[in-house]
Design an enzyme around this catalytic site. Structure first.
Site, PDB file in Angstrom:
ATOM      1  N   ASP A  73      29.620  36.703  42.213  1.00 23.44           N
ATOM      2  CA  ASP A  73      29.624  36.970  40.772  1.00 23.44           C
ATOM      3  C   ASP A  73      29.317  35.698  39.988  1.00 23.44           C
ATOM      4  OD1 ASP A  73      29.754  38.688  38.623  1.00 23.44           O
ATOM      5  OD2 ASP A  73      31.918  38.488  38.361  1.00 23.44           O
ATOM      6  N   VAL A 122      43.557  39.749  32.242  1.00 17.74           N
ATOM      7  CA  VAL A 122      43.452  39.093  30.942  1.00 17.74           C
ATOM      8  C   VAL A 122      43.877  37.642  31.109  1.00 17.74           C
ATOM      9  CG1 VAL A 122      44.235  39.126  28.543  1.00 17.74           C
ATOM     10  CG2 VAL A 122      43.982  41.273  29.807  1.00 17.74           C
ATOM     11  N   VAL A 123      43.203  36.738  30.407  1.00 20.49           N
ATOM     12  CA  VAL A 123      43.485  35.309  30.516  1.00 20.49           C
ATOM     13  C   VAL A 123      44.147  34.825  29.231  1.00 20.49           C
ATOM     14  CG1 VAL A 123      42.535  33.032  30.989  1.00 20.49           C
ATOM     15  CG2 VAL A 123      41.469  35.051  32.006  1.00 20.49           C
ATOM     16  N   PHE A 152      39.559  41.078  36.867  1.00 20.66           N
ATOM     17  CA  PHE A 152      40.688  41.959  37.103  1.00 20.66           C
ATOM     18  C   PHE A 152      41.898  41.596  36.255  1.00 20.66           C
ATOM     19  CE2 PHE A 152      38.159  41.762  40.967  1.00 20.66           C
ATOM     20  CZ  PHE A 152      37.802  43.094  41.085  1.00 20.66           C
ATOM     21  N   LYS A 169      46.113  33.816  34.149  1.00 21.85           N
ATOM     22  CA  LYS A 169      45.432  35.102  34.325  1.00 21.85           C
ATOM     23  C   LYS A 169      46.452  36.133  34.799  1.00 21.85           C
ATOM     24  CE  LYS A 169      41.276  35.492  36.193  1.00 21.85           C
ATOM     25  NZ  LYS A 169      40.197  35.609  37.203  1.00 21.85           N
ATOM     26  N   GLY A 197      40.390  35.211  26.981  1.00 22.98           N
ATOM     27  CA  GLY A 197      39.288  35.815  27.712  1.00 22.98           C
ATOM     28  C   GLY A 197      39.756  36.931  28.610  1.00 22.98           C
ATOM     29  N   HIS A 198      38.775  37.580  29.213  1.00 19.76           N
ATOM     30  CA  HIS A 198      39.039  38.673  30.133  1.00 19.76           C
ATOM     31  C   HIS A 198      38.272  38.417  31.414  1.00 19.76           C
ATOM     32  CE1 HIS A 198      39.922  40.354  26.161  1.00 19.76           C
ATOM     33  NE2 HIS A 198      40.760  41.157  26.782  1.00 19.76           N
TER      34      HIS A 198
END
EC number: 2.7.11.1
Length: 715
Positions: free
Chosen positions: A500, A389-390, A387, A405, A383-384
């Site tokens: 968020d 990339v995971v 801030f 992350k 995933g992204h």
């Protein structure tokens, strides 16, 4: 140097007296350190004492530290001082069925468990079973056990009729809230005083909820087991132990800080405990009387006089002890110097960074995270985030599967945003928040390590899975997110505004429990302080209109975002539907989800908003309640939105839903020169358009609105 020698000699003299010190703590409870009985289980570092079922059931579970602990000195039967800190939660899958509780227990028996029901798994039928001392946290008022109410803490000896009880409502604690609750249980072997403290905060209350004199040596054997027991009584309660520490020692009081959590952080890996292969359990008689303090005075001088006689009669031994002590201290100092010199030479680190994250859980090396992610291979990307990339990673030392992350921005501003996630989430602990395991800052890289959620993000479960998420799971997810936000807004030391909240930031564990993540945009605010204006950031469709215009985030902006998530989860539609030709929706349906649901509500058929893939497999009353809660949270005026604590109460049926107007209100935000309507802010699904034709000396600069893609996924 003489001070160190004196301390070392006193420690050795404790061993001459046969004293034993025990200390252990866990962040992820290792199975090798625990003995699980009955329904107890270990999952993701949390011990569940009872079964996670959606139907009412009766059962019991117990978890014990695997090694017996000395509670009385041999010969003298002098009691130990001990301190235990633990975090627990009690969650009800079905709020209409309540009953049960859990207890911290000290018992000589490590192999049996009591019956289900009101006994908390402590006693057998008709109160039979082994002897024990326990502190109970009870959610059911049982007149047979003389309970004071259905939200109390009590002290039990050899039975579940408490000799001392305290009403947790007096300290604003609700056992059934589902929130993480912290408890400190302490006994001073010198003063013979037993204290129990309870709080939502990591800070121990100044005044314990229970404090009473107790001759503990009357109720324990030389060696006892410590742990927890829990039960359900025809209910769906889930009893979880999220963290635990324990320490004990003889001949001295444990300080006030004993057993407290480390500063604002989850704990490190289990430490090696100091229990030394104790002899088999002695069979000692134990009184069954309810504890009442005796007037026996503690002769604190006896041990010192014993030491004095020992010194006079064994001068050679003392000289040897002093010599050995000096030698071992020198050896210890040399070892410390070698270890720290190796540590400082290992890698260059930013001192300013270390000071910022001193509260974070654990530091990982870049080498182990690089190896665990196969050199950050693209095949490991899951995933992204906001801030970074995971990656899916496997820790080489433990084999644990984690999410790593990696900050993908080189600018200092972006790194500061990334660091805010670490500093905030590292200080939080709640069963519905993604748990941060640790961090790494080496070679110019910033890495965060989280628990990996096996069922991914909520938006993928809703829109990309081959399987339809059932209604029961959806309800549980919404309640979990509401509980997490209620904790962030009102129940932690500083208020946290997430900023968020969206479906891609909500992760699902193996049981589809919701875990709110991605604190990259979060801000901490002291309670009762006004928020400052900042750059507005987030994802279109989840952003509150007043936040877009003013840049001031408050708890009500999170409530608005939560409302969008509620409607999204119930309907199976995104807040802003980009594809109007999705087969399960008619062409021409309003692309704005809130407006569409509000239109159905106006027509008196709001339940028609339910996801068609559910095929009607839901309770219409529950569906109506959840949808109305979603609309209430989506009110254009923040003053009319409920708090997240009241949302939790509405979802579990403890409070009525608010009256929602049939037509969606049109809220206007104005200054002396501007009148900007709600439709102006939300009419476009990709941009925020401000009507520049209006005459005004005040405007919202374009760079003050940052719109994030719905494709951002994170842990």
């Amino acid at each position: 140097m003489s001070l160190f020698l004196s301390f070392f000699i006193s420690i050795l003299l404790c061993f001459f007296n046969g004293a034993t010190t025990t200390q252990f703590d866990f962040s992820t409870l290792a199975i090798s350190n625990l003995k699980l009985l009955g329904d107890a289980r270990l999952s993701n570092g949390i011990v569940g004492l009872t079964r996670d079922l959606s139907v009412p059931n009766s059962g019991a579970g117990k978890v014990l530290y695997s090694n017996p602990i000395r509670f009385r000195q041999p010969g003298t039967h002098f009691p130990t001082s001990f301190s235990s800190f633990f975090s627990f939660s009690i969650t009800n899958v079905n709020p209409s069925s309540i009953g049960g509780g859990l207890a911290f227990v000290i018992s000589p028996d490590a192999n049996s468990i009591g019956i289900a029901g009101g006994s908390l798994g402590l006693t057998g039928p008709n109160g039979s079973g082994s002897k024990f001392v326990a502190v109970e946290f009870d959610t059911l008022m049982d007149v047979d056990f003389k309970d004071i109410n259905s939200n109390h803490v009590g002290f039990d000896v050899n039975g579940v009729v408490s000799s001392v009880s305290g009403d947790l409502g007096t300290v604003n604690i609700d056992l059934k809230s589902g929130n993480t609750i912290n408890s400190w249980i302490e006994y001073d072997g010198l003063t013979r005083v037993f204290n129990v403290s309870v709080s939502y905060s990591n800070l121990k209350p100044k005044v314990p909820i229970l404090s009473f004199p107790l001759d503990l040596d009357r109720y324990v054997n030389d060696f006892m087991f410590v742990g927890f027991s829990g039960s359900t009584q025809g209910s769906t309660e889930i009893h979880s132990i999220e963290w635990w520490s324990f320490s004990s020692s003889f001949g001295s009081s444990l300080g006030s800080g004993s057993g407290s959590p480390p500063p604002r952080a989850n704990l490190m890996n289990p430490k090696a405990n100091s229990v030394k292969s104790p002899p088999p359990l002695a069979s000692q008689p134990s009184s069954s009387a309810i504890p009442i303090s005796s007037n026996t005075q503690l002769k604190t001088s006896s041990s010192s006089s014993c030491h004095s006689r020992f010194c006079k009669e064994n001068p050679g031994t003392i000289a040897g002890v002093v010599t050995a002590g000096a030698f071992f201290l020198a050896l210890f100092a040399g070892a410390l110097f070698w270890v720290y010199s190796k540590k400082f030479k290992r890698v260059e680190r930013s001192d300013s960074f270390a000071s910022e994250i001193i509260k974070a859980p654990k530091e990982f090396s870049y080498k182990e995270l690089k190896a665990g992610t196969k050199n950050f291979n693209e095949s490991r990307i899951i995933g992204h985030g906001a801030f970074g990339v995971v990656y899916r990673g496997i820790l080489p030392e433990t084999g644990d599967i984690v999410a790593v992350k990696r900050c993908s921005h080189s600018s200092q501003d972006k790194k500061n945003e990334f660091l805010s996630e670490l500093s905030i989430i590292g200080s939080l602990r709640h069963r519905n928040l993604v748990r941060l395991q640790g961090w790494c800052h080496e070679k110019g890289e910033i890495l965060l390590v989280y628990d990996l959620m096996p069922n991914g993000s909520l938006d993928k479960a809703l829109f990309e899975s081959r399987f339809t998420l059932p209604w029961d799971h959806r309800k549980k997810i919404l309640l979990g997110v509401a509980s997490a936000l209620a904790y962030l807004h009102r129940e932690c030391e500083n208020q946290v505004i997430h900023r968020d909240v969206k479906s891609s930031n909500i992760m699902l564990d193996e049981s589809f429990n919701a875990k709110l993540g991605d604190f990259g945009l979060a801000r901490q605010i002291e309670h009762d302080k006004s928020p400052e204006a900042t750059v507005a950031a987030g994802t279109m469709g989840y952003l509150a209109p007043e936040y877009l215009l003013t840049g001031r985030a408050s708890e009500k902006t999170d409530v608005f975002s939560y409302g969008a998530v509620v409607l999204e989860v119930v309907s199976g539609r995104r807040p802003i539907e980009k594809d109007l030709n999705v087969q399960r929706h008619n062409v021409g349906v309003n692309p704005n989800l809130v407006e569409w649901v509000w239109g159905l509500y106006k027509e008196g058929k709001v339940s028609a908003a339910a996801d068609s893939r559910l095929e009607g497999k839901f309770d219409e009353g529950e569906m109506w309640r959840v949808l109305v809660v979603g609309l209430a949270c989506s009110h254009p005026d923040p003053a009319f939105r409920p708090t997240m604590r009241s949302v939790v109460q509405m979802l579990i049926g403890e409070a009525d839903v608010p009256v929602v107007p049939k037509s969606r209100p049109t809220m206007s935000f104005s200054t002396s020169h501007l009148l900007l309507s709600l439709q102006d802010t939300l009419s476009d699904c990709n941009t925020v358009a401000l009507n520049s034709s209006r005459s005004s000396s005040w405007s919202v600069p374009e760079h003050n609105v940052i719109i994030r893609s719905d494709d951002d996924h994170l842990v």
